[in-house]
Design a protein around this motif. Structure first.
Motif, short mmCIF file in Angstrom:
data_model
loop_
_atom_site.label_atom_id
_atom_site.label_comp_id
_atom_site.label_asym_id
_atom_site.label_seq_id
_atom_site.Cartn_x
_atom_site.Cartn_y
_atom_site.Cartn_z
N GLN A 1 21.96 7.11 3.83
CA GLN A 1 21.36 8.42 4.02
C GLN A 1 20.34 8.70 2.92
O GLN A 1 20.58 8.47 1.74
CB GLN A 1 22.46 9.49 3.98
N VAL A 2 19.18 9.21 3.33
CA VAL A 2 18.12 9.57 2.40
C VAL A 2 18.29 11.03 2.01
O VAL A 2 18.40 11.90 2.87
CB VAL A 2 16.72 9.34 3.01
N MET A 3 18.31 11.30 0.70
CA MET A 3 18.49 12.66 0.20
C MET A 3 17.18 13.18 -0.39
O MET A 3 16.45 12.43 -1.03
CB MET A 3 19.57 12.69 -0.88
N GLY A 4 16.90 14.46 -0.16
CA GLY A 4 15.76 15.10 -0.79
C GLY A 4 14.50 15.08 0.07
O GLY A 4 14.45 14.52 1.17
N ALA A 5 13.45 15.70 -0.49
CA ALA A 5 12.14 15.78 0.19
C ALA A 5 11.32 14.54 -0.13
O ALA A 5 11.29 14.07 -1.27
CB ALA A 5 11.39 17.03 -0.27
N VAL A 6 10.64 14.01 0.88
CA VAL A 6 9.83 12.79 0.72
C VAL A 6 8.60 13.11 -0.12
O VAL A 6 7.83 14.02 0.20
CB VAL A 6 9.42 12.22 2.09
N LYS A 7 8.41 12.36 -1.21
CA LYS A 7 7.25 12.56 -2.09
C LYS A 7 6.15 11.54 -1.81
O LYS A 7 4.98 11.87 -1.75
CB LYS A 7 7.67 12.46 -3.57
N ASN A 8 6.50 10.28 -1.67
CA ASN A 8 5.52 9.25 -1.31
C ASN A 8 6.24 8.08 -0.67
O ASN A 8 7.46 7.93 -0.81
CB ASN A 8 4.69 8.80 -2.52
N VAL A 9 5.48 7.26 0.02
CA VAL A 9 6.04 6.11 0.75
C VAL A 9 5.22 4.87 0.44
O VAL A 9 3.99 4.90 0.52
CB VAL A 9 6.03 6.39 2.28
N THR B 1 11.99 10.16 -3.04
CA THR B 1 12.33 11.55 -2.75
C THR B 1 12.59 12.32 -4.04
O THR B 1 12.76 11.73 -5.11
CB THR B 1 13.58 11.65 -1.85
N GLU B 2 12.63 13.63 -3.90
CA GLU B 2 12.90 14.50 -5.05
C GLU B 2 13.86 15.60 -4.59
O GLU B 2 13.67 16.19 -3.53
CB GLU B 2 11.58 15.10 -5.55
N PHE B 3 14.90 15.85 -5.39
CA PHE B 3 15.86 16.89 -5.04
C PHE B 3 16.54 17.43 -6.30
O PHE B 3 16.53 16.79 -7.35
CB PHE B 3 16.92 16.35 -4.06
N PHE C 1 0.87 -1.18 0.00
CA PHE C 1 0.00 0.00 0.00
C PHE C 1 0.90 1.23 0.00
O PHE C 1 2.08 1.16 0.35
CB PHE C 1 -0.96 0.00 1.19
N ARG C 2 0.32 2.37 -0.40
CA ARG C 2 1.13 3.58 -0.59
C ARG C 2 0.48 4.80 0.05
O ARG C 2 -0.74 4.97 -0.02
CB ARG C 2 1.34 3.81 -2.10
N PHE C 3 1.33 5.65 0.65
CA PHE C 3 0.92 6.94 1.18
C PHE C 3 1.48 8.04 0.27
O PHE C 3 2.70 8.15 0.13
CB PHE C 3 1.46 7.15 2.60
N PRO C 4 0.64 8.87 -0.32
CA PRO C 4 1.17 9.95 -1.16
C PRO C 4 1.69 11.13 -0.35
O PRO C 4 2.42 11.98 -0.87
CB PRO C 4 -0.04 10.35 -2.01
N GLN C 5 1.30 11.22 0.93
CA GLN C 5 1.75 12.32 1.78
C GLN C 5 1.47 11.95 3.23
O GLN C 5 0.88 10.90 3.53
CB GLN C 5 1.00 13.61 1.42
N GLY C 6 1.92 12.82 4.14
CA GLY C 6 1.63 12.61 5.56
C GLY C 6 2.66 11.80 6.31
O GLY C 6 2.53 11.62 7.53
N CYS C 7 3.70 11.32 5.63
CA CYS C 7 4.74 10.53 6.30
C CYS C 7 5.90 11.42 6.74
O CYS C 7 6.23 12.41 6.07
CB CYS C 7 5.25 9.43 5.36
N LYS C 8 6.51 11.08 7.85
CA LYS C 8 7.67 11.82 8.36
C LYS C 8 8.82 10.85 8.60
O LYS C 8 8.61 9.74 9.08
CB LYS C 8 7.30 12.55 9.66
N LEU C 9 10.02 11.30 8.27
CA LEU C 9 11.20 10.45 8.37
C LEU C 9 12.19 11.04 9.36
O LEU C 9 12.58 12.21 9.24
CB LEU C 9 11.86 10.30 7.00
N GLU C 10 12.58 10.25 10.34
CA GLU C 10 13.62 10.64 11.30
C GLU C 10 14.80 9.70 11.10
O GLU C 10 14.82 8.59 11.66
CB GLU C 10 13.09 10.58 12.73
N GLN C 11 15.77 10.16 10.32
CA GLN C 11 16.90 9.28 10.02
C GLN C 11 17.82 9.10 11.22
O GLN C 11 18.42 8.04 11.38
CB GLN C 11 17.70 9.86 8.84
#
Length: 380
Positions: free
Chosen positions: A141-149, A164-166, A111-121
């Protein structure tokens, strides 16, 4: 240059989170199947076949009233399931895929979330709506802004893929031009003489796989022992896929890091791996031999190799060009004489006109390089 990149990690959920994720998978699968069934019914009624995501989304509130347990699932997860069905129909009408099929429990659960997810690396955890903070194995390391999960299950393990997108400046590519000849004895041969040996992971493990699959005839379908055996087979398939994927990533990284322009053969893998069985009126020839060849061709994953090489070269400022593969191993790179007799054996090439000799795969890679250079020159 804008880059979209996916980072995949293994999740470490607790029991309550696993139950919740399984519930989300089930709801997502149910909505997909119900929407597909509704679409089929509409087609039988009015003989029109046009999938509308907007109309199907409007039915979701009615389905939630009818089936209260759908409310426990995040609404955007259900909407994304309908998005997947829309993509499946688009691929079908564009003749890129078969007609959409109903999903089965335990197969490609996700299943997929298009938004609303937060990442604490720093804490190696990710927030999933209606599920909470879930820990994951932080391997890079994750680079860029999270687009979907996207959350998926495979062989009893849960994984999260973060897209992600950067923005990134176009780098200066390293190295020069190179041609690549794809093969079976040698996975990839470069025009400079370097080659990469195939890993042939399926060939290595097919005996173990066949041994496990033969045990199914001694098991009652859907019994506990049958389920355990099915899990073992799935786990072995998962291992084969992971080994192959790791080999392809390592090979494409090496090539993309050291070359600016890469020329490859435009191979039609689907046509090359077609069955030779024929039909009831006209039986095929050398069916067993062709079947073995098809298995080896598919084990090489030539298309996936080309796909990975394409985007990795773009990341590094390089360029990939596919050229026609006809007679690349029969044409002499010295005098351009093309003849079947030039290729004496699978490995040896010797021109019958000028006497030029070399390894047949290297000759093929050199011809790919020359054709690619000619195409580029014509485009400029």
């Amino acid at each position: 240059m804008q880059i979209r990149k996916a980072f995949k990690f293994e999740l470490m959920p607790n029991g309550a989170q696993i139950r919740k994720m399984k519930q989300f998978c089930g709801c997502s699968r149910f909505v997909f199947n119900r929407a597909l069934a509704h679409q089929n019914e509409q087609h039988e009624a009015d003989k029109l076949f046009k999938f509308s995501y907007t109309k199907m989304t409007a039915l979701l509130p009615e389905w939630k009233k009818e089936l209260i347990w759908l409310k426990d699932c995040h609404s955007q997860v259900l909407q994304q399931s309908l998005k997947d069905l829309e993509s499946a129909f688009k691929n079908f009408f564009a003749k890129r895929a078969d007609f959409p099929k109903f999903k089965k429990k335990g197969e490609k659960d996700r299943f997929r979330f298009p938004q609303g997810c937060k990442l604490e690396q720093g804490n190696a955890r990710i927030w999933l709506p209606k599920i909470g903070w879930v820990r994951y194995r932080n391997s890079r390391q994750v680079m860029g802004a999270v687009k979907n999960v996207t959350v998926s299950q495979k062989c009893g393990k849960w994984f999260v893929s973060v897209q992600t997108e950067f923005e990134q400046e176009i780098p200066q590519p390293k190295g020069g031009e190179i041609g690549i000849d794809m093969g079976i004895a040698k996975f990839a041969t470069l025009s400079n003489g370097q080659f990469f040996a195939p890993i042939n992971v399926f060939k290595t493990l097919k005996g173990k796989l066949a041994k496990l699959q033969k045990q199914f005839k001694h098991k009652t379908k859907f019994s506990n022992n049958w389920q355990k055996l099915k899990f073992k087979v799935s786990k072995l398939h998962h291992k084969i896929a992971n080994v192959r994927k790791n080999f392809l990533h390592q090979t494409t990284n090496t090539i993309s890091q050291n070359h600016a322009i890469v020329y490859v053969e435009d191979l039609q893998v689907a046509n090359m791996a077609k069955s030779a069985k024929g039909n009831a009126e006209q039986h095929g020839k050398n069916v067993k031999q062709k079947s073995g060849l098809n298995r080896v061709i598919l084990d090489q994953s030539w298309y996936e190799f080309r796909r990975q090489l394409d985007y990795k070269l773009l990341w590094r400022g390089g360029y990939l060009l596919a050229v026609p593969p006809q007679n690349t191993s029969r044409c002499c790179p010295a005098c351009n004489h093309t003849a079947k007799e030039n290729r004496i054996t699978q490995e040896k090439f010797e021109c019958v006109q000028c006497g030029y000799s070399n390894n047949a795969d290297v000759v093929g890679a050199i011809n790919v390089l020359k054709r690619g250079q000619a195409i580029l020159a014509a485009q400029q």
